[in-house]
Design a protein around this motif. Structure first.
Motif, PDB file in Angstrom:
ATOM      1  N   ALA A  76       0.834  -1.208   0.000  1.00 56.73           N
ATOM      2  CA  ALA A  76       0.000   0.000   0.000  1.00 56.73           C
ATOM      3  C   ALA A  76       0.870   1.260   0.000  1.00 56.73           C
ATOM      4  O   ALA A  76       0.584   2.226  -0.712  1.00 56.73           O
ATOM      5  CB  ALA A  76      -0.926  -0.004   1.214  1.00 56.73           C
ATOM      6  N   MET A  77       1.943   1.264   0.780  1.00 58.24           N
ATOM      7  CA  MET A  77       2.863   2.403   0.802  1.00 58.24           C
ATOM      8  C   MET A  77       3.517   2.590  -0.555  1.00 58.24           C
ATOM      9  O   MET A  77       3.625   3.706  -1.070  1.00 58.24           O
ATOM     10  CB  MET A  77       3.916   2.206   1.891  1.00 58.24           C
ATOM     11  N   VAL A  78       3.948   1.476  -1.142  1.00 61.14           N
ATOM     12  CA  VAL A  78       4.576   1.530  -2.461  1.00 61.14           C
ATOM     13  C   VAL A  78       3.593   2.063  -3.496  1.00 61.14           C
ATOM     14  O   VAL A  78       3.927   2.921  -4.321  1.00 61.14           O
ATOM     15  CB  VAL A  78       5.106   0.136  -2.874  1.00 61.14           C
ATOM     16  N   GLU A  79       2.353   1.569  -3.449  1.00 61.40           N
ATOM     17  CA  GLU A  79       1.334   1.994  -4.406  1.00 61.40           C
ATOM     18  C   GLU A  79       1.097   3.496  -4.313  1.00 61.40           C
ATOM     19  O   GLU A  79       1.022   4.188  -5.337  1.00 61.40           O
ATOM     20  CB  GLU A  79       0.030   1.237  -4.140  1.00 61.40           C
ATOM     21  N   TYR A  80       1.003   4.014  -3.093  1.00 61.67           N
ATOM     22  CA  TYR A  80       0.757   5.449  -2.937  1.00 61.67           C
ATOM     23  C   TYR A  80       1.952   6.270  -3.431  1.00 61.67           C
ATOM     24  O   TYR A  80       1.787   7.245  -4.183  1.00 61.67           O
ATOM     25  CB  TYR A  80       0.456   5.787  -1.484  1.00 61.67           C
ATOM     26  N   LEU A  81       3.154   5.884  -3.050  1.00 63.27           N
ATOM     27  CA  LEU A  81       4.332   6.628  -3.460  1.00 63.27           C
ATOM     28  C   LEU A  81       4.502   6.626  -4.971  1.00 63.27           C
ATOM     29  O   LEU A  81       4.953   7.621  -5.564  1.00 63.27           O
ATOM     30  CB  LEU A  81       5.579   6.046  -2.791  1.00 63.27           C
ATOM     31  N   GLN A  82       4.119   5.530  -5.616  1.00 62.80           N
ATOM     32  CA  GLN A  82       4.278   5.436  -7.058  1.00 62.80           C
ATOM     33  C   GLN A  82       3.187   6.173  -7.826  1.00 62.80           C
ATOM     34  O   GLN A  82       3.179   6.170  -9.059  1.00 62.80           O
ATOM     35  CB  GLN A  82       4.319   3.968  -7.497  1.00 62.80           C
ATOM     36  N   THR A  83       2.246   6.784  -7.108  1.00 60.78           N
ATOM     37  CA  THR A  83       1.231   7.608  -7.780  1.00 60.78           C
ATOM     38  C   THR A  83       1.510   9.104  -7.611  1.00 60.78           C
ATOM     39  O   THR A  83       0.781   9.923  -8.193  1.00 60.78           O
ATOM     40  CB  THR A  83      -0.172   7.306  -7.229  1.00 60.78           C
ATOM     41  N   LEU A  84       2.523   9.463  -6.848  1.00 59.05           N
ATOM     42  CA  LEU A  84       2.821  10.884  -6.608  1.00 59.05           C
ATOM     43  C   LEU A  84       3.387  11.507  -7.866  1.00 59.05           C
ATOM     44  O   LEU A  84       4.432  11.088  -8.366  1.00 59.05           O
ATOM     45  CB  LEU A  84       3.806  11.011  -5.439  1.00 59.05           C
ATOM     46  N   LYS A  85       2.719  12.536  -8.352  1.00 56.61           N
ATOM     47  CA  LYS A  85       3.129  13.177  -9.607  1.00 56.61           C
ATOM     48  C   LYS A  85       3.204  14.690  -9.429  1.00 56.61           C
ATOM     49  O   LYS A  85       2.558  15.256  -8.566  1.00 56.61           O
ATOM     50  CB  LYS A  85       2.152  12.848 -10.743  1.00 56.61           C
TER      51      LYS A  85
END
Length: 326
Positions: free
Chosen positions: A317-326
């Motif tokens: 979940a942490m990885v998913e959120y960080l990988q959506t930061l644009k």
């Protein structure tokens, strides 16, 4: 340049002082070529004299072994010659070297110069754009064809700022601000690193300079001023919550409600667009998860704790959120 041909395989193609991509790097390459030419000339002259003396004064059949060659000790002509020639060569090398060194740290940069505050930490680089009120970490974006004034400082120990393709090194000292002016003439990615032994993970303290055409640079600035940091899916919302619980004491994320809290760790805004995780690993989900679980394995001695107490679902979940930061 031909004399350096054998060295081209010794490093990254984006990290070579022998392939400059800006006026500062080109000037410094000229100094390298000048000093190499002077040293080559000295070696050739000394070798020629040595060979001449060995051949001319070698022992021949029939020579009188008790005969002593003519002595020239105390010859004023020779002493003046071998004193004057090195002085002239040193002057030829020193004048452009000193001129180039001071030109790279001019106290009054030209109008239109872009200012960037660069700070070295153990073991990452932080970059702030005071004229635009944005910041980033481990990757600094600049426009092509425009001089950039880096204001260099260190947060903890002595570091050194070095982008070989754009220019020479400059130390970063705690309590002082040093200056370095660089320019990239071509769009592209240029590798940089800390060139001062600063601790256990010195070898992985790297950063990248990404040069854009001016219009693309302005678009990047605009995207940084209006980041997309809000979670959308349930997994992203869980990751957002976990980041708030575990990371925001050190990191900031603009547009996510964590704009000014964390300032001791790298800025995470727009994280998905970065090419590396922690400046050391390719930015993908697998490497990001490895970093979150055990950052000390990748960068020993860094200030970030591991999150091995979290289960796979939470880490994902942490990885998913960080990988959506644009």
């Amino acid at each position: 340049m031909a004399g350096f041909g054998l060295l081209t395989g010794c490093g990254s193609p984006h990290m070579s002082a022998l392939d400059p991509k800006g006026p500062v790097g080109e000037t410094q390459l000229d100094l390298i070529n000048l000093s190499t030419g002077i040293m080559t000339l000295v070696v050739i002259v000394v070798a020629a004299i040595y060979i001449y003396v060995v051949i001319k004064y070698r022992e021949r059949p029939g020579d009188d072994k008790d005969e002593i060659p003519e002595q020239v000790a105390g010859s004023k002509k020779l002493e003046i010659l071998w004193t004057t020639v090195p002085i002239i060569l040193l002057i030829i090398l020193a004048v452009p070297t000193i001129s180039t060194t001071f030109r790279g740290t001019d106290r009054e940069p030209e109008p239109g110069t872009l200012r960037i505050n660069a700070t070295g930490y153990q073991y990452w680089f932080g970059f702030e754009y005071p004229d635009y009120q944005v910041s980033t970490a481990n990757e600094v974006h600049i426009p092509t064809g425009r001089k950039v004034e880096f204001l260099l400082a260190a947060h903890d120990v002595v570091h050194s700022f070095w982008v070989p393709s754009l220019g020479g090194k400059q130390d970063m000292n705690p309590g002082r601000t040093e200056r370095l002016i660089l320019q990239a003439d071509e769009p592209g990615l240029y590798e940089g690193e800390c060139a001062e032994l600063c601790g256990a993970s010195h070898a992985t303290m790297r950063f990248r300079v990404i040069a854009h055409p001016p219009a693309e640079f302005e678009k990047w600035i605009a995207s940084r001023k209006q980041p997309k940091s809000k979670p959308k899916t349930e997994q992203q919302k869980q990751g957002h919550k976990l980041i708030a619980q575990n990371c925001i004491g050190c990191h900031a994320i603009q547009g996510a409600g964590y704009d000014i809290l964390g300032r001791t760790g790298p800025e995470l805004t727009g994280f998905s667009h970065r090419t590396r995780v922690a400046g050391a690993l390719d930015n993908n989900r697998e490497n990001l998860k490895k970093w979150l679980v055990n950052p000390q394995k990748i960068k020993p001695g860094n200030r970030m704790p591991g999150f091995d107490h979290l289960d796979d679902k939470q880490l994902d979940a942490m990885v998913e959120y960080l990988q959506t930061l644009k």
